[in-house]
Enzyme design. Structure first.
Site, PDB file in Angstrom:
ATOM      1  N   ASP A  34      31.736  43.993 -26.066  1.00 14.23           N
ATOM      2  CA  ASP A  34      32.587  45.172 -25.971  1.00 14.23           C
ATOM      3  C   ASP A  34      34.058  44.837 -26.218  1.00 14.23           C
ATOM      4  O   ASP A  34      34.466  43.673 -26.191  1.00 14.23           O
ATOM      5  CB  ASP A  34      32.459  45.810 -24.584  1.00 14.23           C
ATOM      6  N   LYS A  56      34.294  50.249 -27.935  1.00 14.04           N
ATOM      7  CA  LYS A  56      34.612  51.672 -28.052  1.00 14.04           C
ATOM      8  C   LYS A  56      36.064  51.903 -27.667  1.00 14.04           C
ATOM      9  O   LYS A  56      36.592  51.259 -26.776  1.00 14.04           O
ATOM     10  CB  LYS A  56      33.699  52.502 -27.146  1.00 14.04           C
ATOM     11  N   MET A 170      39.147  54.797 -16.040  1.00 17.52           N
ATOM     12  CA  MET A 170      39.355  55.584 -17.260  1.00 17.52           C
ATOM     13  C   MET A 170      40.006  56.930 -16.961  1.00 17.52           C
ATOM     14  O   MET A 170      39.671  57.957 -17.558  1.00 17.52           O
ATOM     15  CB  MET A 170      38.006  55.796 -17.981  1.00 17.52           C
TER      16      MET A 170
END
Length: 259
Positions: A34, A56, A170
């Site tokens: 990631d 991502k 997030m």
């Protein structure tokens, strides 16, 4: 038939990976990794290991989750030892559960290798214990954004009234909304809040304020993702026990003295 290891790489400091996680990296034929893993960890891979980036970004997926699942299955069926290297812990907002389900569906053997999640580690590196006998006997891990097109699933009233410490992942882009929801359901506007950017790394920055003011402070100081938001009275302890940023400052001063 090969085997897949879903490995938590930890929160950013490469030394925080587990011994088992590091062994998995060293033995892997294929590593799917990631964006938020420390790429220093990839230096421990075998020279002929295949490294596949599948990170991502907000609003942009280099590789869709279904494609990642497909790659895990395909390489395992070729007899490969596959490591899915994920930031933090695979099962804490890491979609590790979805990947494990896909492996079960296709009859692929796998193991879960937990990692240290940022909700604990970033707070600790900022001098904030998420639990403390005097301040917090409960902590909740919360996603700061919802899946596009989905209904609101976060139980803000429960979080505002029933949990001492909130660790929000997030959530920077939705911070004004998060704060307003918590205050709407009864959390005091004076509740201490910390926002920790790039926690556990040399780029770590931490700002503190109150629930009523943190959104303005974050905007002013240009705090961006990846960041953890910690809400609760435990944030008060940072004033006395912050250690990592002080360590970085000492190391920087020492380096400048040598120069």
């Amino acid at each position: 038939m090969g085997k897949v290891y879903l490995v938590g790489a930890g929160p950013g400091d490469p030394e925080l990976i587990t011994v088992k996680g590091l062994k998995c990296i060293q033995q892997a034929d294929v590593i799917l990794y990631d964006r938020l893993i420390n790429e220093e960890l990839l230096s421990y891979a075998k020279k002929d290991a295949e490294l596949i980036f599948c990170g991502k970004l907000p609003g942009y997926h280099t590789m869709q989750q279904e494609t990642i699942n497909h790659f895990l299955v395909r390489h395992a069926k070729k007899g490969k030892t596959v490591v899915r290297l994920k930031g933090g812990d695979p099962f804490v907002f890491g979609r590790g559960g979805e990947e494990a389900e896909a492996l079960v569906k296709h009859g692929i053997e796998f193991e879960i290798v937990p990692g240290i999640t940022s909700g604990i580690a970033a707070a600790a590196y900022a001098g904030i214990p998420v639990t403390h006998r005097d301040f917090s006997s409960s902590v909740a891990f919360i996603t700061g954004h919802k899946r596009k097109g989905s209904e609101e699933e976060i139980k803000w009233e429960t979080l505002a009234k029933g949990i001492d410490t909130l660790a929000i992942y997030m959530g920077i882009s939705n911070l004004p909304y998060i704060c307003n929801q918590l205050m709407k359901y009864g959390k005091s506007p004076s509740t201490p809040v910390a926002a920790i950017q790039w926690g556990t790394t040399v780029d770590q920055r931490t700002v503190t304020a109150t629930l009523a003011t943190i959104a303005n402070v974050v905007a002013k100081e240009k705090i961006e993702n990846p960041s953890m938001i910690i809400i609760g009275d435990v944030v008060k302890l940072r004033a006395n026990i912050q250690w990592f940023e002080q360590l970085l400052a000492k190391q920087s001063a020492a380096a400048n003295t040598v120069l």
